[in-house]
Design an enzyme around this catalytic site. Structure first.
Site, mmCIF file in Angstrom:
data_model
loop_
_atom_site.group_PDB
_atom_site.id
_atom_site.type_symbol
_atom_site.label_atom_id
_atom_site.label_comp_id
_atom_site.label_asym_id
_atom_site.label_seq_id
_atom_site.Cartn_x
_atom_site.Cartn_y
_atom_site.Cartn_z
ATOM 1 N N HIS A 201 0.260 -1.518 -0.172
ATOM 2 C CA HIS A 201 0.231 0.468 0.090
ATOM 3 C C HIS A 201 0.999 1.555 -0.068
ATOM 4 O O HIS A 201 0.381 1.897 -0.973
ATOM 5 C CB HIS A 201 -0.617 -0.200 1.468
ATOM 6 C CG HIS A 201 -1.746 1.396 1.368
ATOM 7 N ND1 HIS A 201 -2.503 1.502 0.901
ATOM 8 C CD2 HIS A 201 -1.622 2.682 2.311
ATOM 9 C CE1 HIS A 201 -3.064 2.929 1.168
ATOM 10 N NE2 HIS A 201 -2.357 3.076 1.913
ATOM 11 N N ASP B 287 8.059 21.159 -26.313
ATOM 12 C CA ASP B 287 8.496 20.238 -25.752
ATOM 13 C C ASP B 287 9.130 19.879 -23.937
ATOM 14 O O ASP B 287 9.816 21.204 -24.065
ATOM 15 C CB ASP B 287 8.257 19.307 -26.610
ATOM 16 C CG ASP B 287 8.503 17.414 -25.679
ATOM 17 O OD1 ASP B 287 8.424 17.668 -25.123
ATOM 18 O OD2 ASP B 287 7.629 17.422 -27.015
ATOM 19 N N TRP C 216 7.475 -0.379 4.117
ATOM 20 C CA TRP C 216 7.971 0.751 3.188
ATOM 21 C C TRP C 216 8.993 1.007 3.744
ATOM 22 O O TRP C 216 10.152 1.644 2.515
ATOM 23 C CB TRP C 216 6.908 1.554 2.592
ATOM 24 C CG TRP C 216 6.952 3.039 3.525
ATOM 25 C CD1 TRP C 216 6.869 3.133 4.253
ATOM 26 C CD2 TRP C 216 8.019 3.993 2.984
ATOM 27 N NE1 TRP C 216 7.205 4.957 5.234
ATOM 28 C CE2 TRP C 216 8.113 5.126 3.926
ATOM 29 C CE3 TRP C 216 8.706 4.599 1.590
ATOM 30 C CZ2 TRP C 216 8.514 6.366 4.339
ATOM 31 C CZ3 TRP C 216 9.272 5.821 1.558
ATOM 32 C CH2 TRP C 216 8.490 6.712 2.514
ATOM 33 N N SER D 237 14.521 5.551 -13.359
ATOM 34 C CA SER D 237 13.467 6.567 -14.617
ATOM 35 C C SER D 237 13.345 7.790 -13.648
ATOM 36 O O SER D 237 12.557 8.613 -14.441
ATOM 37 C CB SER D 237 12.402 5.607 -13.847
ATOM 38 O OG SER D 237 10.640 6.230 -14.084
ATOM 39 N N SER D 238 13.277 8.184 -12.018
ATOM 40 C CA SER D 238 12.675 9.180 -11.453
ATOM 41 C C SER D 238 13.828 10.323 -11.984
ATOM 42 O O SER D 238 13.542 11.813 -11.646
ATOM 43 C CB SER D 238 12.693 9.286 -10.006
ATOM 44 O OG SER D 238 11.537 8.699 -9.770
ATOM 45 N N HIS E 169 13.554 11.699 3.613
ATOM 46 C CA HIS E 169 12.693 13.167 4.216
ATOM 47 C C HIS E 169 12.640 13.765 2.995
ATOM 48 O O HIS E 169 11.884 14.499 2.804
ATOM 49 C CB HIS E 169 13.131 13.610 5.686
ATOM 50 C CG HIS E 169 12.150 14.246 6.013
ATOM 51 N ND1 HIS E 169 11.616 14.192 6.757
ATOM 52 C CD2 HIS E 169 11.924 15.664 5.785
ATOM 53 C CE1 HIS E 169 10.269 14.752 7.063
ATOM 54 N NE2 HIS E 169 10.587 16.287 6.250
ATOM 55 N N GLU F 260 12.242 13.370 0.307
ATOM 56 C CA GLU F 260 10.783 12.614 -0.459
ATOM 57 C C GLU F 260 9.506 13.007 0.095
ATOM 58 O O GLU F 260 8.423 13.333 -0.637
ATOM 59 C CB GLU F 260 11.350 11.124 0.001
ATOM 60 C CG GLU F 260 9.873 9.905 -1.130
ATOM 61 C CD GLU F 260 9.874 10.223 -2.075
ATOM 62 O OE1 GLU F 260 10.848 10.334 -2.677
ATOM 63 O OE2 GLU F 260 9.041 9.601 -3.008
ATOM 64 N N TYR G 91 8.739 16.058 0.680
ATOM 65 C CA TYR G 91 8.492 17.357 0.306
ATOM 66 C C TYR G 91 8.395 16.792 -0.962
ATOM 67 O O TYR G 91 7.756 18.290 -1.986
ATOM 68 C CB TYR G 91 9.668 18.471 0.889
ATOM 69 C CG TYR G 91 10.205 18.259 1.956
ATOM 70 C CD1 TYR G 91 8.744 19.365 2.217
ATOM 71 C CD2 TYR G 91 10.446 17.819 2.940
ATOM 72 C CE1 TYR G 91 8.985 19.616 3.744
ATOM 73 C CE2 TYR G 91 10.798 17.899 4.379
ATOM 74 C CZ TYR G 91 9.450 18.284 4.972
ATOM 75 O OH TYR G 91 9.085 19.180 6.034
ATOM 76 N N SER H 167 -1.227 26.542 -5.944
ATOM 77 C CA SER H 167 -0.465 27.791 -5.750
ATOM 78 C C SER H 167 -0.879 28.468 -7.086
ATOM 79 O O SER H 167 -1.133 29.485 -7.413
ATOM 80 C CB SER H 167 0.938 27.961 -5.356
ATOM 81 O OG SER H 167 1.298 27.783 -4.886
ATOM 82 N N HIS I 292 14.167 12.739 12.256
ATOM 83 C CA HIS I 292 13.618 12.903 13.645
ATOM 84 C C HIS I 292 12.438 12.226 12.959
ATOM 85 O O HIS I 292 11.432 11.818 14.155
ATOM 86 C CB HIS I 292 12.244 14.042 12.955
ATOM 87 C CG HIS I 292 11.920 14.462 12.026
ATOM 88 N ND1 HIS I 292 11.662 15.606 11.281
ATOM 89 C CD2 HIS I 292 10.884 13.507 11.198
ATOM 90 C CE1 HIS I 292 11.488 15.079 10.305
ATOM 91 N NE2 HIS I 292 10.928 14.583 10.079
ATOM 92 N N HIS I 293 12.770 10.581 12.047
ATOM 93 C CA HIS I 293 12.063 9.662 11.674
ATOM 94 C C HIS I 293 12.779 8.609 12.986
ATOM 95 O O HIS I 293 12.856 7.099 12.766
ATOM 96 C CB HIS I 293 12.269 9.470 10.119
ATOM 97 C CG HIS I 293 11.874 10.450 9.168
ATOM 98 N ND1 HIS I 293 10.093 10.135 9.259
ATOM 99 C CD2 HIS I 293 12.142 10.710 8.727
ATOM 100 C CE1 HIS I 293 10.309 10.529 8.239
ATOM 101 N NE2 HIS I 293 11.010 11.696 7.883
ATOM 102 N N THR J 185 6.305 26.348 6.420
ATOM 103 C CA THR J 185 5.455 25.504 5.669
ATOM 104 C C THR J 185 4.408 26.763 6.054
ATOM 105 O O THR J 185 2.953 26.375 5.372
ATOM 106 C CB THR J 185 5.047 24.070 5.915
ATOM 107 O OG1 THR J 185 6.758 23.313 5.857
ATOM 108 C CG2 THR J 185 3.847 23.282 6.156
ATOM 109 N N LYS K 165 3.389 29.543 3.765
ATOM 110 C CA LYS K 165 2.701 29.452 2.932
ATOM 111 C C LYS K 165 1.314 29.038 2.995
ATOM 112 O O LYS K 165 0.704 29.991 1.881
ATOM 113 C CB LYS K 165 3.098 28.219 1.783
ATOM 114 C CG LYS K 165 4.114 28.111 1.115
ATOM 115 C CD LYS K 165 4.900 26.425 1.028
ATOM 116 C CE LYS K 165 6.112 27.137 0.258
ATOM 117 N NZ LYS K 165 5.903 25.981 -1.594
ATOM 118 N N ARG L 126 1.340 1.157 15.528
ATOM 119 C CA ARG L 126 1.070 0.625 13.526
ATOM 120 C C ARG L 126 1.297 -0.560 13.316
ATOM 121 O O ARG L 126 2.479 -1.399 14.378
ATOM 122 C CB ARG L 126 2.255 1.550 13.226
ATOM 123 C CG ARG L 126 2.482 2.953 13.022
ATOM 124 C CD ARG L 126 3.149 3.910 12.646
ATOM 125 N NE ARG L 126 3.047 3.550 11.012
ATOM 126 C CZ ARG L 126 3.866 4.529 10.168
ATOM 127 N NH1 ARG L 126 4.446 5.555 10.628
ATOM 128 N NH2 ARG L 126 3.614 4.726 8.994
#
Lengths: 220, 631, 394
Positions: free
Chosen positions: B75, B104, B139, B169-170, B253, B255, B257, B268, B302-303, B328, B331, B450
């Site tokens: 998931h 293009d 994950w 790819s990314s 992390h 990631e 963002y 925006s 912080h993880h 944040t 914004k 979890r």
């Protein structure tokens, strides 16, 4: 008829930089992170191997110094190849491209010799200890980059042989050069950290046998 | 002219299946990305359904622990890497060239290559379902649960190699968009006239380019540990499982963002359009994005507050993490400032954009509460965190993505998505999302960890879990409505015209759907919100509002031609990874099979390098084909 | 208001910005009302929800209390910010909705003093909270010296149970090893050292202290102290494999006298009935229980190492809980089976997977459970004797 731009024509770009050149620079930034992470892994595990062989037992700094010198020379040859391309010196292009590729190939030869000596002769395999895992992975990835570079240079040499390289296509040589110099610089970092600084590492830090001049970088 | 090189004749069809397989048109590739990602989004949603069914009641036995672990692993992996990220890339593809006034992307064939590698990589990972060995270590797949000792099945090999492939790819895609945005803006579009979405795409692309190599190294080390006997995370040889966590979160992390910045960019764009007012504090919003993209590299631990890094490290990461809340928040204030004093029109895109703000505030606030490490010692790995990430990723990213779909669908298809169905969809999602995820805060604070596949009666978690599972039903209905809306509107939707929203950006100045070459004549950008400036000046002068320019004469605009080589090369690259997964009881067979993949990729690259980007044609004569092997 | 699905339909004539709203009578406010109702029901349910075994809201020690205190204050800050910001958002939505015939609004691009204000104020706010949390972090890192001499306990996480070892349980050097129920005296700091021989786990007793990961190759430390006697529930909080959900434990906080009695009684030879003696023979028989378990005090470290090595190489062996004081426990199978009584034990021995799926006991002990899931190879009489023996281990 309007010649509108497509992606690969020599069009005016916003920054004036060619797309491909910009791509190469950003890609090299990405590759920096790849080697950064590989080198970080090596440094975290410095002196953490539980069983030998340790770097101090097998690293042959004089031999690797020679291979490093060879690789540095190849960068010089690369500079000459680009200069020849810009001057449309067809003979120079071929000679210097071939020289760069051969020097790179020689470096790879040294690496094959080194890997062979370390594994078959000295008994350090990729699964022997942390040093084996980190060392072969780090230098192996660098070797793979050099191999790709040599293939690229040989391809360019073939193109040069057909007489298709010159000032108008100098960018093709320049991109290969950017890549080649990057690979070279990475090797200087690896050589410094793994061989010159870490070459005297022995057993686990915990056992107090570390003989290298600098202690392990991370507290455990 | 028969000057094309290689074994394959140049594809010539511009319609039918082959045209999609060989397309290099950024709009078509965007559609491919979007459709693929949406299918994976639905798959991941069904996987979540298994989780919610199992957890609806205590002591449930619908699935066992193994299946449950596989479902939450896939998931999250699918949502992050195969749904939200490629959905963002779909927007990058469709919107970026249109909004910067380009024909293009910088490297059209590399763009096609990125898509095919992503598709094949995602399929490769999902092959694990066919062989019944599904990744099941989460994950984040923390070492050393991922070692052969504790996960002997091939699931994690599928996971690691699939992610390596999709990472390639990314990075290829991100390189492409970075160059496109830096180098292909229409004249007059300085950096400070770029739409916010373009800015966020640029920042996301830079993050991708720099963050993916780190997880690549981690994945390579994991793959080598599992297949070649290396010791990176082998504790008995002195390997440290915490090294994986550092590599993972140094990537992981940024990631986060990567997942949220595109949605922030979309919001925006939409808020000013439907407020009839320029974005409030445009430079501040951009700077906030830049600060987030930079500080995103300084908060990864912080993880890992409960890993035992000590109070000094925890203090540093507590402070940096709390500080990242500031840009944040800025914004959010600017978005509200945009609405303030505006003339708000509540079309579906606007509803999703406002929903994004409302829900992201919740996620942001709960984020601050576990940025504080002492408080996080209780919250880490509980449902409180699950609630938080779903408020930022579902309430944030997915609401942003839906806002974008409703907003740009008319540009893509010249049809409006149904407003009535859209509003039903929004309210079902908004209410369903809160019923699903808000109770998880309470479950977590009441101590529900979890990733547990079952829980007993009497811990006080029953009510929250039942509510969450009921909320899932609402979300499910919402998705069904959305899918219906798409198919219905494609056929019967109102014709949109080129500018249905009176929008400020360049893409709305051309016809819907845009012609293959986008702009017959490249516009000269006169300011931020260029099309507003143009339209308002015309109105003020009493002239007709400028519509889309007339179509260019056929053949006068020379576009990149379709190509087989990206498909061939991508196939070869993924074959290399697939070969490593072959398991017939004799390990060495992997190498020759992978080598064949390498060979295919090599042939692809050679063909690619020797093929001109544009097929020479009668209008254009044969131009030089001599660009090198650089890409 | 146009944000409801019922209110209006859109008309376009194809020119830019041509969407008009056509109002329809019969405004329905169902969705927002439904949302409010749902929220109200939720709040009600929260208020009525039963007490939780693992609630972080009910604290019984200085560590958990310090952590909750910080969170409680944060919670109020969060609530205030939430109400304020969502309130402003809601106000803007209502106040600035488009009205028919409205001209283009004033085109503001920003307001620098405002930007500076809403950057500086949150920065000050988060730095204040950050400073306070750093202070809390350091304060809770070590037990205060004034709390007295801490009791040392070494916790080892296993797939999927907990081992508790006391290097010095009574202050006179008595070593105790037990499993899944940690017994500690009230009002005394407990210093925990965390080990793992397999994968990463996380040690968590919410009512006493926040969690700390249990990581192979590392020795993490944490401490807690309980204010009141009673049973506290704990659970592994880091995914550790297929039955991570079932890796629980209890902390039994005893009075000093109760604790001393337990320590003194630990490891004394149990009183065995005739059946229990036969059961002991089964227990110690070749290839049965003692391959993985011990019932006579602390294990020999070499035996433990052998079990771990055998387990990690996939052998028919696993480190099993120490059963020396089994009959004094209230639960077994890592806190998932309660109460501990002969019936449950019999079921457990017959097929552990009936009570707790995917155990290593059924999976690894091939001699007793040949295909990993069927009934044990022991006879019913042998099982009864075994239960009698186990129930006398006090």
């Amino acid at each position: 008829m309007a010649h509108a731009e497509t992606a690969h024509h020599a069009e005016a770009t916003t920054t004036g930089l060619n797309h491909r050149k910009l791509l190469m620079w950003i890609f090299l930034g990405s590759d920096c992170m790849l080697f950064g992470a590989l080198i970080a892994t090596y440094m975290v595990y410095r002196g953490q191997s539980i069983v030998g062989p340790y770097p101090v037992d097998i690293l042959n700094i004089p031999v690797t110094t020679i291979s490093t010198f060879v690789l540095l020379c190849s960068s010089f040859a690369m500079v000459q190849a680009l200069a020849a391309t810009n001057r449309n010196n067809q003979r120079g292009i071929k000679i210097w491209l071939l020289a760069t590729a051969l020097l790179g190939f020689t470096f790879l030869g040294f690496q094959v010799y080194e890997f062979y000596t370390f594994s078959v002769v000295e008994g350090l395999f990729i699964g022997t200890n942390l040093f084996g895992s980190t060392f072969f992975t780090l230098t192996g990835f660098h070797g793979a980059h050099v191999t790709l570079g040599v293939v690229w240079l040989v391809s360019l040499f073939i193109v040069a042989f057909k007489g298709r390289l010159g000032p108008s296509t100098a960018l093709d040589v320049e991109l290969a050069g950017l890549y080649w110099h990057f690979v070279d610089i990475v090797w200087i970092v690896i050589f410094t950290l793994v061989y010159l600084i870490g070459g005297y590492d022995a057993g686990p830090v915990a056992a107090g046998v570390l003989t290298g001049p600098i202690p392990s970088v991370l507290p455990v | 002219m028969a000057t094309t090189t290689g074994v394959l004749a140049r594809p010539t069809s511009y319609s039918g299946v082959w045209s999609w397989l060989t397309t290099v048109d950024h709009k078509r590739i965007g559609v491919l990305y979007g459709a693929t990602a949406f299918i994976f989004l639905l798959i991941a949603g069904l996987e979540a359904g298994v989780l919610r069914a199992q957890l609806a009641r205590p002591n449930s036995t619908i699935v066992d622990g193994q299946t449950f672990n596989a479902m939450f692993t896939m998931h999250a992996t699918t949502m992050i890497f195969m749904a939200i990220m490629p959905m963002s890339v779909a927007f990058f593809n469709f919107v970026v060239p249109l909004a910067i006034g380009a024909r293009d992307v910088a490297f059209p064939r590399l763009n096609a290559f990125s898509y095919w590698v992503f598709l094949f990589g995602a399929l490769l990972m999902h092959t694990s379902f066919l062989v019944g060995q599904i990744p099941d270590a989460g994950w984040f797949s923390y070492a050393n649960l991922t070692s052969r000792t504790f996960s002997p099945e091939a699931g994690l090999d599928f996971w690691a190699i699939g992610l390596l492939v999709m990472g390639a790819s990314s990075v290829a895609g991100a390189l492409n968009f970075t160059v496109t945005i830096i180098n292909m803006r229409a004249p007059g579009m300085s950096l400070w006239r770029m739409p916010v979405f373009i800015w966020m795409t640029l920042l996301t692309s830079i993050l991708l380019v720099l963050a993916f190599p780190v997880i690549t190294v981690g994945l390579i080390e994991l793959t080598m540990d599992r297949n070649f006997g290396t010791n990176f995370f082998n504790t008995s040889a002195g390997g440290d499982p915490v090294l994986w966590q550092h590599l993972f979160w140094v990537f992981g992390h940024p990631e986060v963002y990567i997942l949220i910045l595109p949605a922030m960019g979309i919001v925006s764009e939409i808020l000013p359009t439907f407020s009839k007012k320029p974005l409030f504090g445009y430079p501040v919003v951009i700077f906030s994005g830049i600060v987030i993209a930079i500080m995103g590299w300084a908060v990864w631990s912080h993880h890992m507050f409960t890993v035992g890094l000590g109070p000094v490290a925890n203090s540093v990461f507590t402070i940096t993490t709390m500080l990242i809340a500031v840009p944040t928040g800025v914004k959010i204030f600017n978005w509200i400032g945009t609405m303030w004093g505006g003339s708000l029109e509540f079309k579906t895109p606007m509803l999703f954009a406002i929903g994004f703000i409302a829900l992201f505030i919740v996620g942001g606030l709960s984020g601050v509460s576990h940025a504080v490490s002492p408080s996080d010692f209780q919250q880490q790995d509980t449902y409180y965190i699950v609630a938080h990430i779903h408020y930022v990723l579902f309430g944030g990213s997915i609401f942003g993505i839906f806002a974008g779909i409703y907003y740009w669908f008319p540009k893509l298809t010249n049809r409006m998505l149904g407003e009535g169905l859209g509003k039903w969809h929004f309210w079902l999602m908004f209410i369903g999302m809160n019923i699903t995820f808000f109770p998880m805060h309470f479950a977590g604070l009441d101590g529900m960890p979890r990733r547990i596949y079952t829980y007993p009666v009497g811990y006080g978690w029953e009510v929250y879990n039942l509510l969450s599972s009921l909320g899932y039903v609402l979300l499910f209905v919402g998705f069904v409505m959305f899918v219906h809306n798409i198919f219905h509107s494609l056929k019967k939707g109102q014709v949109a015209g080129h500018d249905p929203w009176d929008a400020p950006t360049l893409e709305w100045s051309i016809s819907s759907p845009p012609p293959e070459y986008n702009f017959a004549e490249i516009p000269h950008v006169r300011g931020l919100d260029h099309y507003w400036i143009v339209k308002r000046e015309a109105r003020a002068a009493g002239q007709p509002v400028p519509g889309p320019e007339p179509h260019a004469a056929p053949g006068s605009v020379h576009m990149p031609s379709p190509s087989y080589w990206p498909l061939v090369t991508a196939f070869g690259v993924v074959w290399i990874g697939g070969g490593m997964l072959i398991d017939v009881g004799w390990d060495y067979i992997k190498f020759p099979i992978s080598f064949v993949g390498g060979l295919i990729a090599f042939i692809g690259v050679v063909g690619w390098a020797n093929e001109p980007a544009s097929a020479p044609d009668a209008h254009h004569g044969g131009h030089e084909a001599g660009h090198g092997a650089a890409h | 208001m146009g944000f409801l699905p019922f209110r209006s339909r859109n008309v376009t004539d194809g020119t830019p910005g041509s969407f008009r709203q056509v109002s329809r009578p019969g405004l329905s406010r169902v969705p927002p009302l439904a949302l409010l109702a749902a929220m109200a029901v939720l709040a009600l349910l929260v208020a009525c929800s039963p007490q939780s075994n693992m609630s972080t809201w009910e604290t019984f020690g200085p560590v958990a209390r310090g952590q909750l205190h910080l969170f409680n204050v944060l919670l109020w800050v969060m609530v205030v910010v939430f109400v304020l910001v969502e309130g402003i958002l809601l106000y803007a939505i209502i106040r600035y909705r488009r009205r028919p015939g409205q001209p283009l609004p004033h085109q503001t691009h920003g307001n620098m003093p405002l930007e500076i204000a809403w950057t500086i104020i949150p920065t000050i706010l988060v730095l204040a909270v950050g400073g306070w949390s750093v202070a809390t972090l350091f304060r809770l890192d070590q037990p205060p010296a004034s709390a007295g001499k801490p009791l040392e306990v070494v916790v080892t996480g296993h797939q999927w149970w907990w081992e508790f070892e006391y290097p010095d349980a009574d202050g006179a050097g008595k070593v105790i090893s037990t499993a899944n129920e940690l017994r500690v005296p009230v009002n005394r700091p407990i210093n925990i050292t965390l080990h793992s021989d397999d994968v990463i786990h996380s040690f968590w007793v919410p009512k006493l202290a926040g969690k700390m990961d249990v990581i192979p190759t590392r020795s993490n430390k944490m401490w807690f102290q309980a204010d009141a006697t009673g049973t506290y529930y704990g659970q592994c909080a880091e995914l550790c494999g297929v039955i991570h959900a079932l890796m629980k434990f209890r902390v039994q906080v005893l009075t000093n006298a109760e604790y001393d009695t337990w320590v003194a009684g630990y490891g004394k030879a149990p009183q065995l009935s005739a059946d229990a003696l036969k059961g002991q023979a089964v227990f110690q028989g070749a290839g049965t229980c003692t391959v993985c378990h011990t019932a006579s005090g602390v294990d020999n470290p070499a035996v433990v190492d052998g079990r771990v090595a055998g387990f990690n190489s996939g052998g028919a062996i696993a480190p099993g809980p120490n059963l020396t004081d089994l009959a004094t426990r209230t639960s077994f199978a890592a806190g998932t089976v309660e109460p501990l009584n002969p019936d449950n034990l019999r079921k457990w021995i017959n097929n552990p997977n009936d009570l707790k799926p995917s155990t290593h006991m059924a999976g690894r002990a091939k001699a007793l459970y040949p295909d990993g899931s069927t009934k044990v190879t022991l006879s019913d009489v042998q099982v009864s004797d075994l239960v009698a023996y186990l129930m006398s281990l006090k």
